[in-house]
Structures are given as C-alpha cells and as structure tokens.
Design an enzyme around this catalytic site. Structure first.
Site, mmCIF file in Angstrom:
data_model
loop_
_atom_site.group_PDB
_atom_site.id
_atom_site.type_symbol
_atom_site.label_atom_id
_atom_site.label_comp_id
_atom_site.label_asym_id
_atom_site.label_seq_id
_atom_site.Cartn_x
_atom_site.Cartn_y
_atom_site.Cartn_z
ATOM 1 N N GLY A 146 0.815 -1.213 0.000
ATOM 2 C CA GLY A 146 0.000 0.000 0.000
ATOM 3 C C GLY A 146 0.839 1.248 0.000
ATOM 4 O O GLY A 146 2.027 1.234 -0.191
ATOM 5 N N SER A 152 -0.914 11.824 12.471
ATOM 6 C CA SER A 152 -2.285 12.220 12.839
ATOM 7 C C SER A 152 -2.739 11.351 14.011
ATOM 8 O O SER A 152 -3.888 11.329 14.376
ATOM 9 C CB SER A 152 -3.216 11.989 11.647
ATOM 10 O OG SER A 152 -3.313 10.589 11.465
ATOM 11 N N GLY A 153 -1.801 10.566 14.555
ATOM 12 C CA GLY A 153 -2.201 9.784 15.738
ATOM 13 C C GLY A 153 -2.557 8.360 15.372
ATOM 14 O O GLY A 153 -2.076 7.417 15.955
ATOM 15 N N GLU A 200 -5.620 -12.468 6.088
ATOM 16 C CA GLU A 200 -5.537 -13.014 4.735
ATOM 17 C C GLU A 200 -5.065 -11.877 3.824
ATOM 18 O O GLU A 200 -5.435 -10.702 4.044
ATOM 19 C CB GLU A 200 -6.916 -13.512 4.297
ATOM 20 C CG GLU A 200 -8.008 -12.454 4.453
ATOM 21 C CD GLU A 200 -9.388 -13.002 4.178
ATOM 22 O OE1 GLU A 200 -9.515 -13.854 3.274
ATOM 23 O OE2 GLU A 200 -10.323 -12.597 4.876
ATOM 24 N N MET A 224 -5.066 -9.629 0.780
ATOM 25 C CA MET A 224 -5.975 -9.183 -0.301
ATOM 26 C C MET A 224 -5.082 -8.631 -1.405
ATOM 27 O O MET A 224 -4.691 -7.465 -1.410
ATOM 28 C CB MET A 224 -6.949 -8.138 0.243
ATOM 29 C CG MET A 224 -7.929 -8.699 1.249
ATOM 30 S SD MET A 224 -8.980 -9.973 0.540
ATOM 31 C CE MET A 224 -10.188 -8.927 -0.264
ATOM 32 N N GLU A 225 -4.754 -9.516 -2.368
ATOM 33 C CA GLU A 225 -3.727 -9.208 -3.389
ATOM 34 C C GLU A 225 -4.034 -7.949 -4.191
ATOM 35 O O GLU A 225 -3.129 -7.327 -4.738
ATOM 36 C CB GLU A 225 -3.630 -10.372 -4.384
ATOM 37 C CG GLU A 225 -3.385 -11.721 -3.752
ATOM 38 C CD GLU A 225 -1.912 -12.125 -3.774
ATOM 39 O OE1 GLU A 225 -1.599 -13.212 -3.282
ATOM 40 O OE2 GLU A 225 -1.098 -11.327 -4.274
ATOM 41 N N GLU A 277 -6.083 -1.826 -2.063
ATOM 42 C CA GLU A 277 -7.218 -0.985 -1.661
ATOM 43 C C GLU A 277 -7.996 -0.474 -2.867
ATOM 44 O O GLU A 277 -7.404 -0.130 -3.902
ATOM 45 C CB GLU A 277 -6.697 0.198 -0.839
ATOM 46 C CG GLU A 277 -5.986 -0.218 0.426
ATOM 47 C CD GLU A 277 -5.198 0.920 1.068
ATOM 48 O OE1 GLU A 277 -4.589 0.687 2.119
ATOM 49 O OE2 GLU A 277 -5.203 2.037 0.510
ATOM 50 N N ASP A 279 -16.422 4.281 9.387
ATOM 51 C CA ASP A 279 -15.266 4.843 8.669
ATOM 52 C C ASP A 279 -15.128 4.183 7.301
ATOM 53 O O ASP A 279 -14.026 3.866 6.869
ATOM 54 C CB ASP A 279 -13.989 4.632 9.514
ATOM 55 C CG ASP A 279 -12.806 5.444 8.971
ATOM 56 O OD1 ASP A 279 -11.659 5.062 9.243
ATOM 57 O OD2 ASP A 279 -13.065 6.424 8.235
ATOM 58 N N LYS A 339 -14.574 3.901 3.615
ATOM 59 C CA LYS A 339 -13.970 4.734 2.568
ATOM 60 C C LYS A 339 -13.169 3.800 1.674
ATOM 61 O O LYS A 339 -12.876 2.657 2.068
ATOM 62 C CB LYS A 339 -13.081 5.809 3.196
ATOM 63 C CG LYS A 339 -12.041 5.286 4.173
ATOM 64 C CD LYS A 339 -11.354 6.419 4.917
ATOM 65 C CE LYS A 339 -10.381 5.894 5.952
ATOM 66 N NZ LYS A 339 -9.800 6.949 6.773
ATOM 67 N N ASN A 389 -10.568 1.491 2.976
ATOM 68 C CA ASN A 389 -10.957 0.355 3.830
ATOM 69 C C ASN A 389 -11.741 -0.707 3.084
ATOM 70 O O ASN A 389 -12.384 -1.557 3.692
ATOM 71 C CB ASN A 389 -11.786 0.871 5.029
ATOM 72 C CG ASN A 389 -10.942 1.708 5.969
ATOM 73 O OD1 ASN A 389 -9.721 1.567 5.995
ATOM 74 N ND2 ASN A 389 -11.573 2.603 6.706
ATOM 75 N N ASP A 396 -10.739 -2.470 8.670
ATOM 76 C CA ASP A 396 -10.522 -1.340 9.584
ATOM 77 C C ASP A 396 -11.773 -0.963 10.347
ATOM 78 O O ASP A 396 -12.489 -0.027 9.986
ATOM 79 C CB ASP A 396 -9.971 -0.119 8.838
ATOM 80 C CG ASP A 396 -9.515 0.954 9.835
ATOM 81 O OD1 ASP A 396 -8.752 1.835 9.445
ATOM 82 O OD2 ASP A 396 -9.941 0.883 11.014
ATOM 83 N N THR A 415 -40.808 8.385 34.659
ATOM 84 C CA THR A 415 -41.095 9.791 34.318
ATOM 85 C C THR A 415 -39.748 10.490 34.128
ATOM 86 O O THR A 415 -38.823 10.274 34.889
ATOM 87 C CB THR A 415 -41.847 10.484 35.477
ATOM 88 O OG1 THR A 415 -41.124 10.179 36.676
ATOM 89 C CG2 THR A 415 -43.261 9.983 35.576
#
Ligand SMILES: CCC/C(=N\NC(=N)N)c1ccc(NC(=O)c2cc3cc(OC)ccc3[nH]2)cc1
Length: 346
Positions: free
Chosen positions: A19, A30-31, A104, A106-107, A110, A162, A164, A167, A183, A202
């Site tokens: 990736g 960004s954490g 696994e 994922m060839e 994204e 999330d 997108k 993901n 994710d 009440t």
C-alpha cells in the site's frame, strides 16, 4: 528496524510494506498509526498481510480519540466472530510493543488505488463491488441484530463509521474480484435498547438531549449508508462528491446541505439507475436515506449476471461457505429495527 515478537518471528517471515507507505507514514502524525506488510507463513509458505498498529499514539497530535488499545481488542473480537466472505478475516494476533494483526492477503490492495486511476471503472465493476459492500454492511448490521448466531453481541448492531475506499480491499488485481471491508477501528456496537427503558419512568431528571434524540434514535447505522453513497459516487465518476476544490461552499457546508458537485461530462456514460441510487443514499436526513436492505432492492442491483458472477467468485475461493440467504432472512421493517436499537444523538 522494527522488533517483531519472538513467537511472531517463529511463525512468519516479514517482507515489504504494502500500500501507500507514505500515507501510512503521514497518518502516524495524525495519531492513527500503522502500516501493512507482506509476510510469509512458515508452516504453509502462504502469503499473508500483517497490519501493525502502534500502541503509542503521537502525543504531539493531541488527538483525544479513544485509546487504540480499547478499540483494537473490541475490533479483534468483532472480526473473529463475524464470518462473512466480504469481511476481512483475522488469522493471528500478537501484542508486543505494538499490535501485529495477521490477515488473509488481499492481493488487489485498496479500492482507493483503483478509484485514483485516470481510467474510470466500468459501471458493471462498480455494481459488483458495491453489491458486496452492501452485503458486508447489511450482514454486518443484520448478522448481529437479527441472527442469534453472534449472541455475544446480544443482538446489537455494529456500525463501521469509517467506510472509505482505503478500507475496501480487493481480493485480486483482476477487475472482477471479491472485496472485503476492513478497519473497524472506528466501529461502534449499539447499546441495548436502554433508551426504551429510560422512557419507562417519568423523565423528571432526564436531560433535554435525550428527549430531543427520540426523533433520530436508531438511525446511527445510516452513517454507513451515506459513506457507501460517497464511495459509489467516486467509483462511478472518478471524483468525490464533496471536496475542498469546490470554492462556493466549505466541505462541511457541502456535506451538511447535501450539495454535491455534479460534473455532467463525467456522468454522461453512467446509467440513470446508478445515479438514482447515489441520490437516494446521499440524503441528509438519515430517516429518509436508503437503508442497506432498501439499497439491495434498488433496480440498479437487480442484475442476475452480476449476482451470478459474485456467486462464481465465492465458489472459487471457498467450497463450503454459502452467502447468507438474504431472502430467507426475517424481513425487519424499519420500525422493528428502530425498536431494537437506540442511542442518543449519534
Ligand atoms: C483487524 C485489523 C483491521 C485493519 N485495521 N484496523 C484498524 N486500523 N483499527 C486493517 C487495515 C488495513 C488492512 N489492509 C490490508 O490488509 C492491505 C492489503 C494490501 C495489499 C496491497 O497491495 C497488494 C496494498 C494495500 C493493502 N492493504 C488490513 C486490516
């Protein structure tokens, strides 16, 4: 050089980073920090993906998001128990100074990299991918609300929150392939129907936001349908509906008013049915937005060739698993879904 835990090194041989490493590196600042590496399982010589999630959040970012440790364990629990062909499968999990999650491979990488290409995806390919995303989210939501199968979630729903193109992973570099959602770091498990219990007494001591939330309670899963609408938009036309390039309105105003940018020449070759589905997902009012069930009933997805292709892809990968028979599933009206779940605001 990253130190891998001993028991990890005994089982796997690490290889290259997968990736967009640079983006992963940026995300470190960004954490939310982590990268995905290719590895080889010693016992089988099979390729696997290893998602490394740093425990230390970069304090500099001052991010107040929940401690990843809390999330990651919930996430692992969720993914271990929910077994669906369109949800990522975890093969192993190691905790050391960081988290090492073996998955696994994922060839195809994204979906993000596919939609970023100059050549737009064919509409039929968008349909095959989108159909699988709907099944994953629907089964995801439904499998834990309507099926007793996952009783540990006490019939609660899970919302991804999330979704997108980063993901959505593709099983192969072929255009016609399976996809898997990944994710779940931002996912949320809906609480018991505590709002209903709260309303038995009440409301003398009840805060206004709880009473005001009655109108929108139970629609938090609709956030995933909005995101699916944005993903479908980008797949079909190659540019995002809401973006900063747009000068008239801020990104926030574009989204909160549902003002998406429509460039006619980019939509010329897209069918009216596809555009109709996008329009019915990108609806600001969550109670009027299509649910995943309703989207699966939309005319654009009544395409037997596409569904046959999906079944054939499934058959190739796993002989025994059969996809959930959506027709046999108890049909839940929105009303009943409404009653089954609740939370304040969202
Ligand atoms: C249980 C961990 C789930 C998770 N992220 N969770 C989180 N960030 N909290 C996650 C996030 C991303 C991925 N990504 C991949 O598996 C992946 C495979 C791959 C292959 C590529 O080229 C062949 C390129 C990118 C890839 N990402 C896998 C899992």
């Amino acid at each position: 050089q990253m130190m891998f835990p001993k028991e990890f090194r005994e089982k796997y041989i690490m290889s290259k980073t997968l990736g967009r490493f640079l983006t992963e590196l940026c995300s470190c600042f960004s954490g939310a920090c982590g990268e995905v590496k290719l590895a080889f399982e010693k016992s089988t010589c099979n390729k696997v993906a290893v998602k490394i999630i740093n425990k230390r959040k970069f304090v500099a970012s001052g991010l107040t998001d929940a401690n990843p440790a809390l999330n990651i364990n919930t996430e692992i629990e969720i993914l271990k128990k929910i077994d669906h062909p369109c949800l990522i499968k975890i093969k192993n999990f190691f905790e050391a100074e960081d988290y090492y999650i073996v998955l696994e491979l994922m060839e195809g990488g994204e979906l993000y990299d596919r939609v970023s290409r100059p050549i737009k995806m064919k509409e039929d390919t968008c349909k095959l991918y989108f159909y699988q995303m709907l099944l994953a989210v629907k089964v995801h939501n439904r499998s834990v609300t309507c099926w007793g199968a996952l009783n540990y979630l006490h019939d609660n729903g899970i919302i991804h929150r999330d979704l997108k193109p980063e993901n959505v992973l593709l099983s192969s570099s072929e255009e016609i392939c399976l996809i898997k959602i990944t994710d779940f770091g931002q996912s949320k498990i809906l609480g018991e129907a505590s709002l209903m219990k709260t309303l038995c007494g009440t409301p003398m001591y009840l805060a206004p936001e709880v009473l005001n939330s009655l109108g929108t309670a139970g629609y938090s899963r609709a956030v995933d349908c909005w995101s699916l609408g944005v993903i479908l938009f980008v797949c079909l036309c190659g540019y995002p509906p809401f973006n900063e390039q747009n000068t008239q309105l801020s990104l926030k105003d574009q989204i909160t008013h549902g003002k998406y940018t429509f460039i006619a020449k980019e939509w010329k070759h897209v069918s009216d049915m596809a555009l109709d589905l996008v329009k019915k997902l990108l609806v600001v009012d969550p109670s009027k937005r299509l649910t995943t069930e309703e989207a699966l009933e939309h005319p654009w997805l009544q395409d037997e060739d596409m569904k046959t292709t999906f079944q054939q892809l499934l058959a190739q990968t796993c002989t025994n698993m059969s996809p959930p028979e959506t027709s046999k599933m108890p049909t839940t009206t929105r009303k009943r879904l409404h009653e089954n779940e609740e939370e304040y605001g969202s």
